[in-house]
Structure formats: C-alpha cells, structure tokens
Design a protein around this motif. Sequence first.
Motif, PDB file in Angstrom:
ATOM      1  N   GLY A 133      25.042  13.494  28.350  1.00 55.27           N
ATOM      2  CA  GLY A 133      24.759  12.937  27.031  1.00 55.27           C
ATOM      3  C   GLY A 133      23.766  11.800  27.049  1.00 55.27           C
ATOM      4  N   LYS A 134      23.337  11.363  28.246  1.00 49.72           N
ATOM      5  CA  LYS A 134      22.397  10.242  28.359  1.00 49.72           C
ATOM      6  C   LYS A 134      21.041  10.676  28.924  1.00 49.72           C
ATOM      7  CE  LYS A 134      25.448   7.276  26.921  1.00 49.72           C
ATOM      8  NZ  LYS A 134      25.288   6.584  25.604  1.00 49.72           N
ATOM      9  N   VAL A 135      20.795  11.977  28.997  1.00 53.04           N
ATOM     10  CA  VAL A 135      19.515  12.460  29.508  1.00 53.04           C
ATOM     11  C   VAL A 135      18.437  12.168  28.469  1.00 53.04           C
ATOM     12  CG1 VAL A 135      18.243  14.484  30.314  1.00 53.04           C
ATOM     13  CG2 VAL A 135      20.693  14.276  30.790  1.00 53.04           C
ATOM     14  N   PRO A 136      17.318  11.555  28.851  1.00 54.32           N
ATOM     15  CA  PRO A 136      16.254  11.204  27.890  1.00 54.32           C
ATOM     16  C   PRO A 136      15.716  12.439  27.160  1.00 54.32           C
ATOM     17  CG  PRO A 136      15.899  10.116  29.986  1.00 54.32           C
ATOM     18  CD  PRO A 136      16.992  11.099  30.206  1.00 54.32           C
ATOM     19  N   MET A 137      15.378  12.277  25.881  1.00 60.40           N
ATOM     20  CA  MET A 137      14.851  13.373  25.086  1.00 60.40           C
ATOM     21  C   MET A 137      13.548  13.915  25.671  1.00 60.40           C
ATOM     22  SD  MET A 137      16.507  14.659  22.601  1.00 60.40           S
ATOM     23  CE  MET A 137      15.125  15.454  21.811  1.00 60.40           C
ATOM     24  N   SER A 138      12.759  13.007  26.287  1.00 57.03           N
ATOM     25  CA  SER A 138      11.487  13.456  26.864  1.00 57.03           C
ATOM     26  C   SER A 138      11.733  14.458  27.988  1.00 57.03           C
ATOM     27  CB  SER A 138      10.701  12.253  27.408  1.00 57.03           C
ATOM     28  OG  SER A 138      11.481  11.549  28.388  1.00 57.03           O
ATOM     29  N   PHE A 139      12.803  14.220  28.764  1.00 57.88           N
ATOM     30  CA  PHE A 139      13.156  15.135  29.852  1.00 57.88           C
ATOM     31  C   PHE A 139      13.646  16.472  29.281  1.00 57.88           C
ATOM     32  CE2 PHE A 139      16.247  17.059  32.681  1.00 57.88           C
ATOM     33  CZ  PHE A 139      15.616  17.034  33.920  1.00 57.88           C
ATOM     34  N   VAL A 140      14.512  16.420  28.260  1.00 54.96           N
ATOM     35  CA  VAL A 140      15.040  17.643  27.636  1.00 54.96           C
ATOM     36  C   VAL A 140      13.911  18.458  27.027  1.00 54.96           C
ATOM     37  CG1 VAL A 140      16.573  18.553  25.850  1.00 54.96           C
ATOM     38  CG2 VAL A 140      17.261  16.555  27.188  1.00 54.96           C
ATOM     39  N   ALA A 141      12.983  17.766  26.340  1.00 60.78           N
ATOM     40  CA  ALA A 141      11.869  18.463  25.688  1.00 60.78           C
ATOM     41  C   ALA A 141      10.960  19.116  26.718  1.00 60.78           C
ATOM     42  CB  ALA A 141      11.079  17.488  24.829  1.00 60.78           C
ATOM     43  N   GLN A 142      10.722  18.415  27.845  1.00 68.02           N
ATOM     44  CA  GLN A 142       9.842  18.963  28.877  1.00 68.02           C
ATOM     45  C   GLN A 142      10.444  20.215  29.514  1.00 68.02           C
ATOM     46  OE1 GLN A 142       9.022  16.278  32.103  1.00 68.02           O
ATOM     47  NE2 GLN A 142       7.403  17.554  32.957  1.00 68.02           N
ATOM     48  N   ARG A 143      11.762  20.182  29.767  1.00 67.82           N
ATOM     49  CA  ARG A 143      12.409  21.301  30.455  1.00 67.82           C
ATOM     50  C   ARG A 143      12.738  22.458  29.513  1.00 67.82           C
ATOM     51  NH1 ARG A 143      17.229  20.625  34.790  1.00 67.82           N
ATOM     52  NH2 ARG A 143      15.403  19.948  35.986  1.00 67.82           N
ATOM     53  N   GLY A 184      11.831  22.618  25.976  1.00 67.75           N
ATOM     54  CA  GLY A 184      11.067  22.686  24.729  1.00 67.75           C
ATOM     55  C   GLY A 184      10.462  24.048  24.440  1.00 67.75           C
ATOM     56  N   ALA A 185       9.829  24.664  25.438  1.00 72.07           N
ATOM     57  CA  ALA A 185       9.166  25.960  25.221  1.00 72.07           C
ATOM     58  C   ALA A 185      10.172  27.044  24.855  1.00 72.07           C
ATOM     59  CB  ALA A 185       8.383  26.355  26.469  1.00 72.07           C
ATOM     60  N   GLN A 186      11.303  27.047  25.552  1.00 70.40           N
ATOM     61  CA  GLN A 186      12.340  28.047  25.287  1.00 70.40           C
ATOM     62  C   GLN A 186      12.904  27.887  23.877  1.00 70.40           C
ATOM     63  OE1 GLN A 186      15.604  28.120  28.120  1.00 70.40           O
ATOM     64  NE2 GLN A 186      16.964  29.107  26.658  1.00 70.40           N
ATOM     65  N   VAL A 187      13.200  26.639  23.496  1.00 70.65           N
ATOM     66  CA  VAL A 187      13.751  26.377  22.166  1.00 70.65           C
ATOM     67  C   VAL A 187      12.733  26.728  21.087  1.00 70.65           C
ATOM     68  CG1 VAL A 187      14.575  24.570  20.605  1.00 70.65           C
ATOM     69  CG2 VAL A 187      15.363  24.636  22.983  1.00 70.65           C
ATOM     70  N   GLN A 188      11.459  26.405  21.336  1.00 69.91           N
ATOM     71  CA  GLN A 188      10.393  26.748  20.382  1.00 69.91           C
ATOM     72  C   GLN A 188      10.346  28.256  20.164  1.00 69.91           C
ATOM     73  OE1 GLN A 188       7.911  24.587  19.078  1.00 69.91           O
ATOM     74  NE2 GLN A 188       6.434  26.076  18.286  1.00 69.91           N
ATOM     75  N   TYR A 189      10.434  29.008  21.245  1.00 71.56           N
ATOM     76  CA  TYR A 189      10.407  30.481  21.160  1.00 71.56           C
ATOM     77  C   TYR A 189      11.593  30.991  20.343  1.00 71.56           C
ATOM     78  CZ  TYR A 189      10.607  35.355  22.728  1.00 71.56           C
ATOM     79  OH  TYR A 189      10.672  36.723  22.769  1.00 71.56           O
ATOM     80  N   GLU A 190      12.775  30.437  20.605  1.00 71.85           N
ATOM     81  CA  GLU A 190      13.975  30.873  19.894  1.00 71.85           C
ATOM     82  C   GLU A 190      13.890  30.541  18.408  1.00 71.85           C
ATOM     83  OE1 GLU A 190      17.085  28.908  21.958  1.00 71.85           O
ATOM     84  OE2 GLU A 190      17.048  30.254  23.704  1.00 71.85           O
ATOM     85  N   VAL A 191      13.401  29.361  18.078  1.00 75.20           N
ATOM     86  CA  VAL A 191      13.301  28.956  16.681  1.00 75.20           C
ATOM     87  C   VAL A 191      12.324  29.837  15.924  1.00 75.20           C
ATOM     88  CG1 VAL A 191      12.507  27.123  15.128  1.00 75.20           C
ATOM     89  CG2 VAL A 191      13.993  26.574  17.064  1.00 75.20           C
ATOM     90  N   VAL A 192      11.160  30.090  16.516  1.00 73.95           N
ATOM     91  CA  VAL A 192      10.153  30.933  15.860  1.00 73.95           C
ATOM     92  C   VAL A 192      10.724  32.332  15.624  1.00 73.95           C
ATOM     93  CG1 VAL A 192       7.921  32.071  16.149  1.00 73.95           C
ATOM     94  CG2 VAL A 192       8.170  29.649  16.701  1.00 73.95           C
ATOM     95  N   ASN A 193      11.412  32.890  16.639  1.00 70.06           N
ATOM     96  CA  ASN A 193      12.000  34.222  16.492  1.00 70.06           C
ATOM     97  C   ASN A 193      13.037  34.250  15.364  1.00 70.06           C
ATOM     98  OD1 ASN A 193      10.544  35.640  18.337  1.00 70.06           O
ATOM     99  ND2 ASN A 193      12.088  35.626  19.940  1.00 70.06           N
ATOM    100  N   ASP A 194      13.895  33.218  15.341  1.00 71.00           N
ATOM    101  CA  ASP A 194      14.923  33.165  14.297  1.00 71.00           C
ATOM    102  C   ASP A 194      14.294  33.058  12.914  1.00 71.00           C
ATOM    103  OD1 ASP A 194      16.811  33.298  16.276  1.00 71.00           O
ATOM    104  OD2 ASP A 194      17.350  31.169  16.219  1.00 71.00           O
ATOM    105  N   LYS A 195      13.319  32.180  12.756  1.00 74.08           N
ATOM    106  CA  LYS A 195      12.673  31.990  11.455  1.00 74.08           C
ATOM    107  C   LYS A 195      11.893  33.229  11.025  1.00 74.08           C
ATOM    108  CE  LYS A 195      14.174  27.848  10.803  1.00 74.08           C
ATOM    109  NZ  LYS A 195      15.195  27.595   9.739  1.00 74.08           N
ATOM    110  N   LEU A 196      11.277  33.919  12.005  1.00 74.65           N
ATOM    111  CA  LEU A 196      10.565  35.153  11.677  1.00 74.65           C
ATOM    112  C   LEU A 196      11.547  36.223  11.190  1.00 74.65           C
ATOM    113  CD1 LEU A 196       7.889  35.515  14.509  1.00 74.65           C
ATOM    114  CD2 LEU A 196       7.471  35.301  12.052  1.00 74.65           C
ATOM    115  N   GLY A 197      12.709  36.295  11.848  1.00 75.16           N
ATOM    116  CA  GLY A 197      13.724  37.251  11.420  1.00 75.16           C
ATOM    117  C   GLY A 197      14.167  36.985   9.996  1.00 75.16           C
ATOM    118  N   GLU A 198      14.388  35.708   9.672  1.00 75.36           N
ATOM    119  CA  GLU A 198      14.794  35.341   8.316  1.00 75.36           C
ATOM    120  C   GLU A 198      13.686  35.653   7.318  1.00 75.36           C
ATOM    121  OE1 GLU A 198      15.765  31.238   8.565  1.00 75.36           O
ATOM    122  OE2 GLU A 198      17.475  31.526   9.919  1.00 75.36           O
TER     123      GLU A 198
END
Length: 436
Positions: free
Chosen positions: A47-57, A59-73
């Motif tokens: 719960g204390k991992v910096p957001m910059s670290f989470v986004a770097q590791r 970010g690309a995967q989450v971006q892909y998932e979000v785009v796919n979900d929004k495209l489906g909707e």
Amino acid sequence: MAVTVETLEKLERRITLTLAATVINSEVESRLKKLARTVKADGFRPGKVPMSFVAQRYGAQVQYEVVNDKLGEAFSAAANEAKLRVAGMPSIAQKDEAAEGELAFDATFEVYPEVKIADLADAEIERVAAEVTEEAIDKTVEILRKQRRSFAQRGAADVAADGDRVTIDFEGKIDGEPFAGGKADGFQFLLGEGQMLEAFEKAVRGMKAGESKTFPLAFPEDYHGKDVAGKEADFLVTVKKIEAQHLPDVNESFAKALGIKEGTVEALRADIKKNLEREVKFRVLAKNKGAAMDALVGKAELDVPKSLIAGEAERMVANAREDLKKRGIKDADKAPIPAELFNDQAEKRVRLGLVVAELVRSQNLQAKPEQLQAHIEEISQSYEKPAEVVRWYLSDRERMAEVEAVVIENNVTDFILGKAKITDKQLPFDELMATA
C-alpha cells in the motif's frame, strides 16, 4: 448522437468509434490507484508503493484494458443506437487521424441476415415409417442369446465350422515380405460372423486343431489398411484350438437373467418390443426431421455471416480434439486440426440454425412447458428409475436447454410436414436400424 453505419458488402458493416482521451486517462489513473493498494514491491510496505513505480510497471497494461473496455461499451451503445443485430465479434483498428483530444477506431463487423422462406407448400418430402415385427423381436432375442453364449473345446477330430470360436496363429507376406499387421499368435475370432475377410474364413473353415494351411488372399481395393489394399498376400495359418458355442435356451431362467421380473418368455418379448418401438420412434423422427430440415433450407434465401461460420468451425475443432482426448490420444488438445476442414459442415449448420430460428420466430414454434415435461418423461422411460432421470434433467439449466432445443426442432419438423407435399414410405425394420 446518430451513428453512421457504412455498408461494405452484403452483411459487412463499419462504424467509427471515438473515445475522449480525458475519459481514458481518468479511468487509467483510477485503476492504477486501486492497484497501488495491493501491489507488492521490494523495499516498500504493501500500500506504500509510489504511484510512479506502479504507473511505470503496470501503466501500459492498464491502458490497454481500459481502452478495450471503453471500446466494448462504445460499440455496444452504437450497435443498439443503430438497431443492429451484430453477428460474431467486431474487428477494431485504430485510425491514424482523430480530432484533438480523442482516439478514433474503425469497427468492422457483420450483421445477421434477412431470412426469406418461400412457401413450404411447394416442398416435397418423403416421410418414412416403420414397425416392429415379430421377426425383429426374434432377431433381438438371438442377439441377446449370443451375448450370453458359452464355449466348450471341440474334440481332436472335429473341424472348424460357422459359429465356432477358433484360436489361430497366422502370418501373411506380400511378394515374400512380411507386412505390418500381417502376423498374430493366439488370435481368436468367431467363424462365420464376418469378423475376418471371407477368403480368410473360407480357408479356416473345415480345418482341425493342430492343422496348418497356406492360402492366397486378395485384399479389396477399399480395404481399410491402405498399405495392403488391392494387393494379394500369401498366408500361413495354424489352428491352435476350436471351441463350439452354446447358446442359452429361451426360457424362464433366460428371461430372469435379463432382469424380467415376471420371468416369462412372453414378458421378455413384450419388453423387447417396447424398447424396439422406442428406438424405432426416435430413428423415424430423426430421418423425417432431417428430410424436413433439408426441405426448409431449400426454400430459404439468405447470406450466411462468415464470422458465424468461422466460430462454428472452431467449435467443431474443439470437439474433435475432445474426442481424440477421450480416445486416449496423447497431446490431443494440441492436435494440428485446421478449422478449414470443417468449413462446409459449419456453413450448413449455421445456415440451418438461422433458417430454423426465423421459422420459430415467425410461426411461434417455441417450446411449451408441457412439451418439455412430456419429452423428459419419455426419455426417462428407458431407464430403471424414471423419476430420478426427470429430476436430473429439471435440476440443470444446460440439460434443460438441450431438451428445449430438441422440442423446438420437433415443433419445426411438425410444422414443415404439415405444410409440404408428403409421400409416405414404409421402411423395413432392418433398413431403418442399419442407418446411422
């Protein structure tokens, strides 16, 4: 906002989907924050991992998932807005050009076709029927006797005759050379029951135990063993043992051994007749159903979505692999089975499914509750505990869906036969039972 639908060819359509970059970015940020609560990394407490670290590791995967979900909707909303019946999954590709602050995509897909069914009164169908004769019951009794036969070794002077079980050693050669499957020791077969080629049985017939013989054998052109099909072999066969078969008498003991409570031959024959009539009914129904469906498809006009054909072919590949797996084939799930092998059959299935669905819709041929109940009860009668079979079906949605599909097919068959020009044909019992 109105959706613009572009017609490409026949059933193929295309629409453009746009996503606001701000919406994507906001959702990505929200998901990354949620992920940060549970992600683990060396040197940081949970719960204390910096957001910059989470986004770097991630970010690309989450971006892909979000785009796919929004495209489906977005696609679902656009298809509903345009009142489109989408067949299969869309193919989505990002466009190079888009308005500032937006992402644009082309969604290419197929729609369900319009199905036109001509007047079924012009269809010609041969409707078959069959009955269970006393001869059919006699043949079934003989089959049951053979299933319970016993064998006793014959004397040294006895010769092999039809009905005997013979144990032999044999070796075959083609042009003086052995071939695969051409040799066996201690091989048993029943003489006169077609378990071996007729030329082989003819050679063994009349031989005594301990006797050897050499004879020629010509393999048929359509023989299942392709390496020897159409070729002539020389066989050496030695009879090791001859056993005469003994068939049980058809009496009260025989009837009781088969589970007939009354223990009489009359009750046995009545039970056989009941079972045969049930089997005849289902086989006649299957043949007439097939004829009716062929006539229906012949009167239908439609384009078949390629995506549905591809999906059906893939399901057939999966079923083929599952069948191989059940047969004990190693790595059956990895078997290289091209889906193209099933395209023709898949196209026929999809076409029939679309036509049947249209007829069911237009003529209100859906399965009624009382029809489902009656069909389940009919199935249950072939089991020892019918009530348990009925409960087994009623307790599972998938099993009930299978029953519903059968009942709907029966409704469709009855409707077609009620409209078409019918020619009735009485099939001999043996001919009906010989069909797959």
